[in-house]
Design a protein around this motif. Sequence first.
Motif, PDB file in Angstrom:
ATOM      1  N   ARG A   1       0.831  -1.205   0.000  1.00 25.56           N
ATOM      2  CA  ARG A   1       0.000   0.000   0.000  1.00 25.56           C
ATOM      3  C   ARG A   1       0.867   1.258   0.000  1.00 25.56           C
ATOM      4  N   ALA A   2       1.893   1.267   0.839  1.00 27.39           N
ATOM      5  CA  ALA A   2       2.780   2.428   0.924  1.00 27.39           C
ATOM      6  C   ALA A   2       3.509   2.671  -0.394  1.00 27.39           C
ATOM      7  N   THR A   3       3.866   1.601  -1.085  1.00 21.32           N
ATOM      8  CA  THR A   3       4.530   1.743  -2.378  1.00 21.32           C
ATOM      9  C   THR A   3       3.585   2.347  -3.417  1.00 21.32           C
ATOM     10  N   PHE A   4       2.352   1.874  -3.437  1.00 18.48           N
ATOM     11  CA  PHE A   4       1.366   2.443  -4.352  1.00 18.48           C
ATOM     12  C   PHE A   4       1.135   3.926  -4.043  1.00 18.48           C
ATOM     13  N   GLU A   5       1.085   4.260  -2.771  1.00 19.03           N
ATOM     14  CA  GLU A   5       0.893   5.653  -2.375  1.00 19.03           C
ATOM     15  C   GLU A   5       2.025   6.524  -2.888  1.00 19.03           C
ATOM     16  N   SER A   6       3.257   6.032  -2.760  1.00 21.48           N
ATOM     17  CA  SER A   6       4.422   6.769  -3.251  1.00 21.48           C
ATOM     18  C   SER A   6       4.347   6.953  -4.763  1.00 21.48           C
ATOM     19  N   ARG A   7       3.945   5.907  -5.465  1.00 23.73           N
ATOM     20  CA  ARG A   7       3.812   6.011  -6.922  1.00 23.73           C
ATOM     21  C   ARG A   7       2.762   7.042  -7.295  1.00 23.73           C
ATOM     22  N   LEU A   8       1.619   6.996  -6.609  1.00 23.43           N
ATOM     23  CA  LEU A   8       0.557   7.951  -6.881  1.00 23.43           C
ATOM     24  C   LEU A   8       1.049   9.374  -6.678  1.00 23.43           C
ATOM     25  N   ASN A   9       1.703   9.620  -5.555  1.00 20.98           N
ATOM     26  CA  ASN A   9       2.148  10.980  -5.238  1.00 20.98           C
ATOM     27  C   ASN A   9       3.225  11.473  -6.201  1.00 20.98           C
ATOM     28  N   THR A  10       3.961  10.539  -6.778  1.00 23.50           N
ATOM     29  CA  THR A  10       4.986  10.916  -7.754  1.00 23.50           C
ATOM     30  C   THR A  10       4.400  11.151  -9.134  1.00 23.50           C
ATOM     31  N   ILE A  11       3.522  10.265  -9.553  1.00 26.88           N
ATOM     32  CA  ILE A  11       3.062  10.287 -10.939  1.00 26.88           C
ATOM     33  C   ILE A  11       1.896  11.248 -11.158  1.00 26.88           C
ATOM     34  N   PHE A  12       1.091  11.477 -10.125  1.00 21.39           N
ATOM     35  CA  PHE A  12      -0.097  12.333 -10.292  1.00 21.39           C
ATOM     36  C   PHE A  12       0.233  13.722 -10.830  1.00 21.39           C
ATOM     37  N   PRO A  13       1.161  14.455 -10.214  1.00 17.73           N
ATOM     38  CA  PRO A  13       1.429  15.804 -10.740  1.00 17.73           C
ATOM     39  C   PRO A  13       1.994  15.802 -12.149  1.00 17.73           C
ATOM     40  N   LEU A  14       2.693  14.751 -12.533  1.00 16.74           N
ATOM     41  CA  LEU A  14       3.251  14.673 -13.880  1.00 16.74           C
ATOM     42  C   LEU A  14       2.143  14.513 -14.919  1.00 16.74           C
ATOM     43  N   VAL A  15       1.166  13.665 -14.602  1.00 14.24           N
ATOM     44  CA  VAL A  15       0.046  13.467 -15.531  1.00 14.24           C
ATOM     45  C   VAL A  15      -0.853  14.695 -15.547  1.00 14.24           C
TER      46      VAL A  15
ATOM     47  N   VAL B   1      -4.974  18.128 -19.927  1.00 10.66           N
ATOM     48  CA  VAL B   1      -5.481  17.083 -19.033  1.00 10.66           C
ATOM     49  C   VAL B   1      -6.202  17.686 -17.830  1.00 10.66           C
ATOM     50  N   LYS B   2      -7.351  17.098 -17.490  1.00  4.78           N
ATOM     51  CA  LYS B   2      -8.075  17.434 -16.258  1.00  4.78           C
ATOM     52  C   LYS B   2      -8.091  16.186 -15.385  1.00  4.78           C
ATOM     53  N   LEU B   3      -7.609  16.327 -14.159  1.00  2.00           N
ATOM     54  CA  LEU B   3      -7.447  15.140 -13.319  1.00  2.00           C
ATOM     55  C   LEU B   3      -7.543  15.507 -11.851  1.00  2.00           C
ATOM     56  N   GLU B   4      -8.440  14.815 -11.136  1.00  2.00           N
ATOM     57  CA  GLU B   4      -8.522  14.941  -9.687  1.00  2.00           C
ATOM     58  C   GLU B   4      -7.757  13.791  -9.059  1.00  2.00           C
ATOM     59  N   LYS B   5      -7.066  14.072  -7.953  1.00  2.00           N
ATOM     60  CA  LYS B   5      -6.201  13.059  -7.361  1.00  2.00           C
ATOM     61  C   LYS B   5      -7.008  11.909  -6.773  1.00  2.00           C
ATOM     62  N   PRO B   6      -6.728  10.667  -7.197  1.00  2.00           N
ATOM     63  CA  PRO B   6      -7.422   9.507  -6.642  1.00  2.00           C
ATOM     64  C   PRO B   6      -7.130   9.325  -5.157  1.00  2.00           C
TER      65      PRO B   6
ATOM     66  N   GLU C   1     -16.605   8.816 -22.637  1.00  2.00           N
ATOM     67  CA  GLU C   1     -15.900   8.994 -23.907  1.00  2.00           C
ATOM     68  C   GLU C   1     -14.687   9.912 -23.798  1.00  2.00           C
ATOM     69  N   ASP C   2     -14.572  10.644 -22.711  1.00  2.00           N
ATOM     70  CA  ASP C   2     -13.552  11.690 -22.627  1.00  2.00           C
ATOM     71  C   ASP C   2     -12.323  11.300 -21.809  1.00  2.00           C
ATOM     72  N   HIS C   3     -12.290  10.092 -21.299  1.00  2.00           N
ATOM     73  CA  HIS C   3     -11.239   9.711 -20.359  1.00  2.00           C
ATOM     74  C   HIS C   3     -10.368   8.573 -20.875  1.00  2.00           C
ATOM     75  N   ILE C   4      -9.246   8.395 -20.197  1.00  2.00           N
ATOM     76  CA  ILE C   4      -8.433   7.194 -20.334  1.00  2.00           C
ATOM     77  C   ILE C   4      -8.147   6.672 -18.938  1.00  2.00           C
ATOM     78  N   ARG C   5      -7.929   5.362 -18.840  1.00  2.00           N
ATOM     79  CA  ARG C   5      -7.501   4.798 -17.559  1.00  2.00           C
ATOM     80  C   ARG C   5      -6.047   4.403 -17.658  1.00  2.00           C
ATOM     81  N   MET C   6      -5.280   4.839 -16.651  1.00  2.00           N
ATOM     82  CA  MET C   6      -3.858   4.520 -16.563  1.00  2.00           C
ATOM     83  C   MET C   6      -3.615   3.816 -15.237  1.00  2.00           C
ATOM     84  N   SER C   7      -3.076   2.625 -15.292  1.00  2.00           N
ATOM     85  CA  SER C   7      -2.760   1.892 -14.068  1.00  2.00           C
ATOM     86  C   SER C   7      -1.356   2.263 -13.593  1.00  2.00           C
ATOM     87  N   TYR C   8      -1.228   2.569 -12.289  1.00  2.00           N
ATOM     88  CA  TYR C   8       0.107   2.782 -11.746  1.00  2.00           C
ATOM     89  C   TYR C   8       0.561   1.598 -10.888  1.00  2.00           C
TER      90      TYR C   8
END
Length: 397
Positions: free
Chosen positions: A294-308, A314-319, A365-372
């Motif tokens: 879980r902690a690893t996924f959290e780190s990935r999210l916090n790193t990759i979210f601002p880049l995307v 792009v319009k994106l709310e933080k998961p 129709e307006d989105h894409i899903r990206m798995s981290y």
Amino acid sequence: MELAKRVLQLKPSATLAAAAKAKQLKGEGKDVLSLTLGEPDFQTPIAIKKAAIESIEDGRASFYTPSAGIPELLEAIIARTKEDTGVIYQKNEVTVGTGAKFLLYALFQAIINPEDEVLIPVPYWVSYGAQVELAGGIPVYVETSQKTQHKVTVAALETAKTAKTKALVLNTPSNPTGMIYSEAELLAIGDWAIANNCLIIADDIYGKLVYNGNKFVSISSLSKAIQDQTIVINGVSKSYSMTGWRIGYALGRSDIISQMTKLTSQSISNPTAVSQYAALEALSGNQSCVEAMRATFESRLNTIFPLVAALPGVKLEKPQGAFYLYPDVSETVKLCGYSDVSSWVNDLLEEALVAVVSGIGFGTEDHIRMSYATDLETLKAAVQRIEKFITKKMANN
């Protein structure tokens, strides 16, 4: 020979189709970066693998098991659920299956009669609607909005319900958005479901994967009345990195659970024995592996979210949970000179060798899903390629 219409009309899984195309290109020697599958990239923890090996070596895994699952596993599921959510179940209120996906299928087969309607909030996991249709039911897609973080409201449910409404699918944290329903939101939905005699199908598979101080609440924990109105679907695939072991479980009313178990007995006989012993260790053993992942996924999210989020258009709310980003790329697609997201996604794979999933498979129709659910190096490289792809297309548009 004429094949069954229910199968001929069945659409393939959008996520599996995208992953298969990425795999095909990889097989051709191309350096594809795939962000398609909801599959943790971790090895199954060693203690779980050892428990499986022991069950093979001592012979326990050699034989049929009860269709609902081995008694020890049922007890472990009950104990883990009580510890995690505070909700208490009895053994006749639990059944095990070959993955949470199969148990959803079994549940729909057990409760749906022809023309029964199931409410499914949009966006949704790709298999809900198909499984409802296979059971002879009608999926009713309930629209949500960015204003509600794509979470369904009681007002929307009230508008969508009819005399044929049988059940509501509720997935929190959500695949694909990663958003979590609050306790107040769940309580309102639970009370609405009771008032309308609508069964709640609570897909809690991502319940342990929540980040940055957010909290998961199982709707079944809010009251005994809501618990009695709910079938919880869960499993070990996501939290314990056991996707290949195919073990899920369902908890809820014994009259429904017994019919799901009957279907299991007539279809697969029982869940794979060795996987059950692995799941037993997962649920009853040391839980530190869950927190580490879980902690690893959290780190990935916090790193990759601002880049995307910084990508053009792009319009994106933080998961808040799960391991997906679900950006609105409608403006990005226009900037690149495309008329639809699917064409943009296809060219992103063909030209930039980055595989994502079009939001059409999830109902938007307006989105894409990206798995981290992959390593940071791959994630960063993928975003860099996407940025270059966008910049190139914008320059040529």
